[in-house]
Design an enzyme around this catalytic site. Sequence first.
Site, mmCIF file in Angstrom:
data_model
loop_
_atom_site.group_PDB
_atom_site.id
_atom_site.type_symbol
_atom_site.label_atom_id
_atom_site.label_comp_id
_atom_site.label_asym_id
_atom_site.label_seq_id
_atom_site.Cartn_x
_atom_site.Cartn_y
_atom_site.Cartn_z
ATOM 1 N N TYR A 66 -18.945 5.228 -32.373
ATOM 2 C CA TYR A 66 -19.031 4.245 -31.347
ATOM 3 C C TYR A 66 -17.731 3.728 -31.071
ATOM 4 C CZ TYR A 66 -23.898 3.970 -30.638
ATOM 5 O OH TYR A 66 -25.280 4.438 -30.191
ATOM 6 N N GLN A 100 -29.177 1.331 -17.880
ATOM 7 C CA GLN A 100 -29.275 1.709 -19.303
ATOM 8 C C GLN A 100 -27.844 1.860 -20.000
ATOM 9 O OE1 GLN A 100 -32.481 5.084 -19.200
ATOM 10 N NE2 GLN A 100 -31.669 4.983 -17.221
ATOM 11 N N ASN A 101 -26.747 1.517 -19.364
ATOM 12 C CA ASN A 101 -25.407 1.818 -19.798
ATOM 13 C C ASN A 101 -24.901 0.702 -20.643
ATOM 14 O OD1 ASN A 101 -25.982 4.070 -18.323
ATOM 15 N ND2 ASN A 101 -24.551 3.661 -16.670
ATOM 16 N N HIS A 118 -30.335 -1.365 -22.778
ATOM 17 C CA HIS A 118 -29.811 -0.857 -24.028
ATOM 18 C C HIS A 118 -28.726 -1.565 -24.585
ATOM 19 C CE1 HIS A 118 -32.185 2.915 -22.590
ATOM 20 N NE2 HIS A 118 -32.803 2.014 -23.204
ATOM 21 N N CYS A 126 -24.503 -8.844 -36.411
ATOM 22 C CA CYS A 126 -24.613 -8.649 -37.801
ATOM 23 C C CYS A 126 -26.024 -8.424 -38.089
ATOM 24 C CB CYS A 126 -24.325 -9.839 -38.441
ATOM 25 S SG CYS A 126 -24.853 -9.958 -40.200
ATOM 26 N N GLY A 190 -28.195 8.434 -11.395
ATOM 27 C CA GLY A 190 -27.709 9.020 -12.446
ATOM 28 C C GLY A 190 -28.521 8.971 -13.724
ATOM 29 N N SER A 192 -31.733 10.682 -16.174
ATOM 30 C CA SER A 192 -32.568 11.728 -16.343
ATOM 31 C C SER A 192 -33.934 11.378 -16.371
ATOM 32 C CB SER A 192 -32.431 12.463 -17.813
ATOM 33 O OG SER A 192 -32.494 11.612 -18.700
ATOM 34 N N GLU A 218 -28.788 16.606 -10.231
ATOM 35 C CA GLU A 218 -29.917 17.824 -10.601
ATOM 36 C C GLU A 218 -31.045 16.993 -10.366
ATOM 37 O OE1 GLU A 218 -28.719 20.697 -11.925
ATOM 38 O OE2 GLU A 218 -26.862 20.004 -12.223
#
Length: 252
Positions: A66, A100-101, A118, A126, A190, A192, A218
């Site tokens: 991270y 979600q970023n 997220h 903590c 962007g 999936s 895609e």
Amino acid sequence: MLLAPALRARLAQARKLVVFSGAGVSQESGLGTFRGPGGLWERFRPEDLATPEAFARDPGLVWRWYASRFEAMREARPNPAHLVIARWGGRFPSLVVVTQNIDRLHQRAGSRDVLELHGTIWESRCTGCRRTRATVELLAEAGGTLPPLPCACGGRYRPAVVWFGERLPEQVFARALDEARSSDALIAVGTSATVWPAAGLIEEACAAGALVVEVNREPSALSGLAAVALAGAAGEVLPALETELGAWPTRA
Ligand code: BJW
Ligand code: ZN
């Protein structure tokens, strides 16, 4: 022309727009996506790095991953896709970005109403007392020693992100669900659309009658659901879509 006239009119006249974004929207800012060719999950195993069990087992390993992603995210700049989405905040009567970023690039581009499903890498929490601290300060204090120093309560700081097997922040998800269900249109950019319950928001919007538009390099899990799938890089497709939709209010 990206959209057929009837779809274009529907999107242009949407009063409530939700932009639902995933890692692909930040790809042109130089940040990696998770799945697909070159994705993070090709090189790393999610069960080693993105679960509470992984953190309990080896907090140093998880923090090193991270910390290096945090550095990349700090240095990244919003790209044309983030900037179009931010400008749409002034174009549509209501615009909510559901992301979600964890990189905060939407906020740095100027988007005001952003729901982080997220969590965010910019904060750490903590595991004991749940106190939060800015990750940048925590890492500076750690001075390269990872994991960073424990919290005064004896617990340990972790990135304030949502790992597999963890609940999404309840109020954030509840509001995202309300916004999706009451939206006139949802543009999914962007993603999936494979990670739940976040991906379920697209289905909820669709079931409630929203126009669903996909922007992705895609075909994805949601291509079948979307009224239209716009193939290409978000940083190219969204500026073209912005031009096509023009200013509010727009005639069909
Ligand atoms: C471009 C582009 C360009 C590239 N332009 N496009 C129901 C069914 C099945 C499974 C489950 C289920 N419910 C729950 C689960 C389990 C699990 C899950 O979904 N697993 C599936 C993977 C099978 N979900 C969970 O565990 C969630 N928690 C939960 O459900 O809790 C329930 C609970 C109840 C009671 C008690 C306790 C718990 C939590 C999920 C957390 C996900 N976390 C991560 C990591 C976050 C932190 C970090 O960043 O490290 O979130 S995983 C990762 O995936 C990250 C992302 O936000 C998320 C989604 O990925 P995203 O954004 O879609 O990226 P990609 O890479 O997948 O796709 C990128 C797309 O962009 C691609 O399509 C490209 O083509 C495209 N692209 N460049 C346009 N330039
Ligand atoms: Zn504590």
